[in-house]
Design a protein around this motif. Structure first.
Motif, PDB file in Angstrom:
ATOM      1  N   ALA A   6    -103.816  21.600 -28.109  1.00 45.31           N
ATOM      2  CA  ALA A   6    -103.821  22.003 -29.522  1.00 45.31           C
ATOM      3  C   ALA A   6    -105.204  22.457 -29.955  1.00 45.31           C
TER       4      ALA A   6
ATOM      5  N   PRO B  97    -105.981  18.493 -37.781  1.00 46.84           N
ATOM      6  CA  PRO B  97    -105.647  18.715 -36.372  1.00 46.84           C
ATOM      7  C   PRO B  97    -106.860  18.643 -35.459  1.00 46.84           C
TER       8      PRO B  97
ATOM      9  N   GLU C 221     -97.569  15.046 -35.549  1.00 50.11           N
ATOM     10  CA  GLU C 221     -98.103  15.235 -34.201  1.00 50.11           C
ATOM     11  C   GLU C 221     -99.508  15.836 -34.208  1.00 50.11           C
ATOM     12  N   LEU C 222     -99.771  16.755 -35.113  1.00 52.58           N
ATOM     13  CA  LEU C 222    -101.099  17.378 -35.159  1.00 52.58           C
ATOM     14  C   LEU C 222    -102.070  16.571 -35.991  1.00 52.58           C
TER      15      LEU C 222
ATOM     16  N   ILE D 179     -95.254  20.763 -28.072  1.00 54.13           N
ATOM     17  CA  ILE D 179     -95.708  19.480 -28.619  1.00 54.13           C
ATOM     18  C   ILE D 179     -94.638  18.881 -29.534  1.00 54.13           C
TER      19      ILE D 179
ATOM     20  N   ASP E 231    -100.284  30.203 -27.754  1.00 52.46           N
ATOM     21  CA  ASP E 231    -100.515  29.174 -28.782  1.00 52.46           C
ATOM     22  C   ASP E 231     -99.191  28.666 -29.346  1.00 52.46           C
ATOM     23  N   THR E 232     -98.290  29.595 -29.656  1.00 53.32           N
ATOM     24  CA  THR E 232     -96.996  29.225 -30.210  1.00 53.32           C
ATOM     25  C   THR E 232     -96.211  28.366 -29.228  1.00 53.32           C
TER      26      THR E 232
ATOM     27  N   ALA F 138     -93.833  26.824 -35.062  1.00 60.63           N
ATOM     28  CA  ALA F 138     -95.067  26.984 -34.299  1.00 60.63           C
ATOM     29  C   ALA F 138     -95.703  28.349 -34.544  1.00 60.63           C
TER      30      ALA F 138
ATOM     31  N   VAL G 158     -97.624  24.709 -29.329  1.00 54.04           N
ATOM     32  CA  VAL G 158     -97.212  23.907 -30.486  1.00 54.04           C
ATOM     33  C   VAL G 158     -95.718  23.601 -30.430  1.00 54.04           C
TER      34      VAL G 158
ATOM     35  N   LEU H 272     -94.271  18.115 -37.104  1.00 52.15           N
ATOM     36  CA  LEU H 272     -95.467  18.908 -36.781  1.00 52.15           C
ATOM     37  C   LEU H 272     -96.714  18.267 -37.360  1.00 52.15           C
TER      38      LEU H 272
ATOM     39  N   TYR I 263     -97.508  28.359 -37.998  1.00 48.82           N
ATOM     40  CA  TYR I 263     -98.755  27.586 -38.010  1.00 48.82           C
ATOM     41  C   TYR I 263     -99.846  28.331 -37.240  1.00 48.82           C
ATOM     42  N   CYS I 264     -99.529  28.778 -36.039  1.00 52.46           N
ATOM     43  CA  CYS I 264    -100.543  29.425 -35.196  1.00 52.46           C
ATOM     44  C   CYS I 264    -101.041  30.727 -35.818  1.00 52.46           C
TER      45      CYS I 264
END
Length: 370
Positions: free
Chosen positions: A117, A292, A287-288, A143, A136-137, A243, A140, A284, A246-247
């Motif tokens: 991450a 983050p 977890e992050l 995760i 990146d996507t 994901a 995430v 999300l 966010y990314c």
């Protein structure tokens, strides 16, 4: 003998440790014979610890160091870029190679999800956005999928979809922010055109194709291309969508500065009220963390540092300080528990606000070697 991650089954509260436990940078965390006195102490060792386990033989010539998450993800980026261009040009026979890229991503997340991450925030120059964003996507999405215990086959299809979701949009993603009407139409149609390109390339996995087609659908039916609502959107597609958004928010683009990670998560939380799955949005954030891993912060004591790992709750992560309270770089990074009053987080900073050039391995050790 080989080095492996410490697991929760390796230790029990009130029982002696069978090994020395080391951190990612090789620092001794606990000596053999140490007795964890609480679940929190045991969980903290599991989060950070590696052990030399003589019961696990290392293959001949194998390295005893944990693999570098950063290297794995950079390898995935390098392998993915020509594959995406081959698909976009109408090529075929790429599925086996894409599956190898998906395996690299899965390995990186398995080794250390927090470092994976952090790579999203600290490794943005590794490749053009169009390619890096797909990796990146996938990170995430993996995760969150692991957190909600999705089946392995489903996670594989979801990861392959994340890697290929924008294959019909490659030429637009690294260009200016203002699009012509024709380019806007291309954006709206890219999920369906992507599916067509993947079918032409020989992809037949229905879940993979559905995730690509549905990664811009919204819970309330306001998405595209099919205006699906709620349960009509497959859960893996919802994970890719979450994901992806966010990314995209935390990424530096030629025409737009990245959002601060905590602000991006706040945006996701607001969007989850209507467009995204609220439960997955909550996972999300859990977890992050509210801050983050990889986020630059200023502490109440004036030090500047980077969130190095999650804490016992989402608002109090561990931080490695690298700038002192008077603005001078520290010769040795200092680990700070933000539960402490003077070490609590005061501000979140952008990379532009941080007057330092730190390497990932200075914070995360061998798992982030370039």
């Amino acid at each position: 003998m080989t080095i492996r991650r410490l697991t929760r089954s390796d230790l029990r509260v009130g029982e002696l440790l069978a090994w020395n436990v080391f951190g990612e940078n090789g620092a001794l965390l606990a000596r053999k014979g140490f007795m964890p006195s609480s679940d929190a102490q045991a969980d903290s060792l599991v989060e950070r610890g590696y052990v030399d386990d003589p019961a696990v033989p290392a293959p001949a010539g194998a390295s005893t160091e944990p693999p570098s998450v950063l290297r794995l993800l950079n390898h995935a980026v390098a392998e993915l870029e020509p594959l995406l261009h081959r698909i976009a040009a109408g090529g075929a026979g790429v599925q086996a190679e894409l599956e190898q890229v998906a395996l690299l991503v899965a390995q990186a997340v398995e080794i250390h999800p927090e470092v994976a991450a952090a790579c999203i925030l600290h490794n943005q120059r590794a490749a053009p956005y169009a390619v890096r964003h797909c990796i990146d996507t996938a990170v995430v999405a993996q995760i969150v999928a692991r957190a909600v215990k999705r089946p392995a086959a489903e996670m594989q299809s979801m990861t392959l979809a994340a890697l290929t979701m924008n294959v019909a949009l490659l030429r637009l993603q690294d260009e200016r922010g203002t699009l012509s009407d024709e380019e806007k139409a291309l954006v709206r149609s890219h999920p369906e055109r992507g599916v067509a390109l993947l079918r032409q390339a020989g992809v037949t996995d229905p879940l993979w194709l559905d995730c690509v087609q549905s990664h811009h659908e919204n819970e309330d039916g306001s998405g595209y291309p099919r205006a699906l609502v709620g349960d009509a959107i497959a859960l893996p597609a919802k994970l890719v969508a979450l994901a992806d958004r966010y990314c995209a928010r935390v990424s530096d683009r030629p025409y737009r500065k990245p959002m601060l990670p905590n602000a991006a998560l706040r945006d996701i939380l607001l969007e989850a009220r209507h467009a995204l799955d609220a439960q997955l949005g909550a996972v999300l954030i859990r977890e992050l963390g509210i801050y983050p891993v990889g986020t630059f912060v200023r502490l109440l004591n004036g030090e500047v540092g980077v969130v190095s790992r999650k804490g016992l709750n989402s608002t109090t992560p561990w931080v490695q300080s690298f700038i002192g309270p008077r603005g001078a770089p520290l010769d040795v990074f200092l680990q700070r528990d933000t539960r402490g009053d003077l070490s609590s987080i005061r501000d979140v900073l952008s990379a532009d606000q941080v007057d330092a050039n730190i390497r990932m391995d200075q914070v995360w050790g061998r798992t982030a070697l370039p």
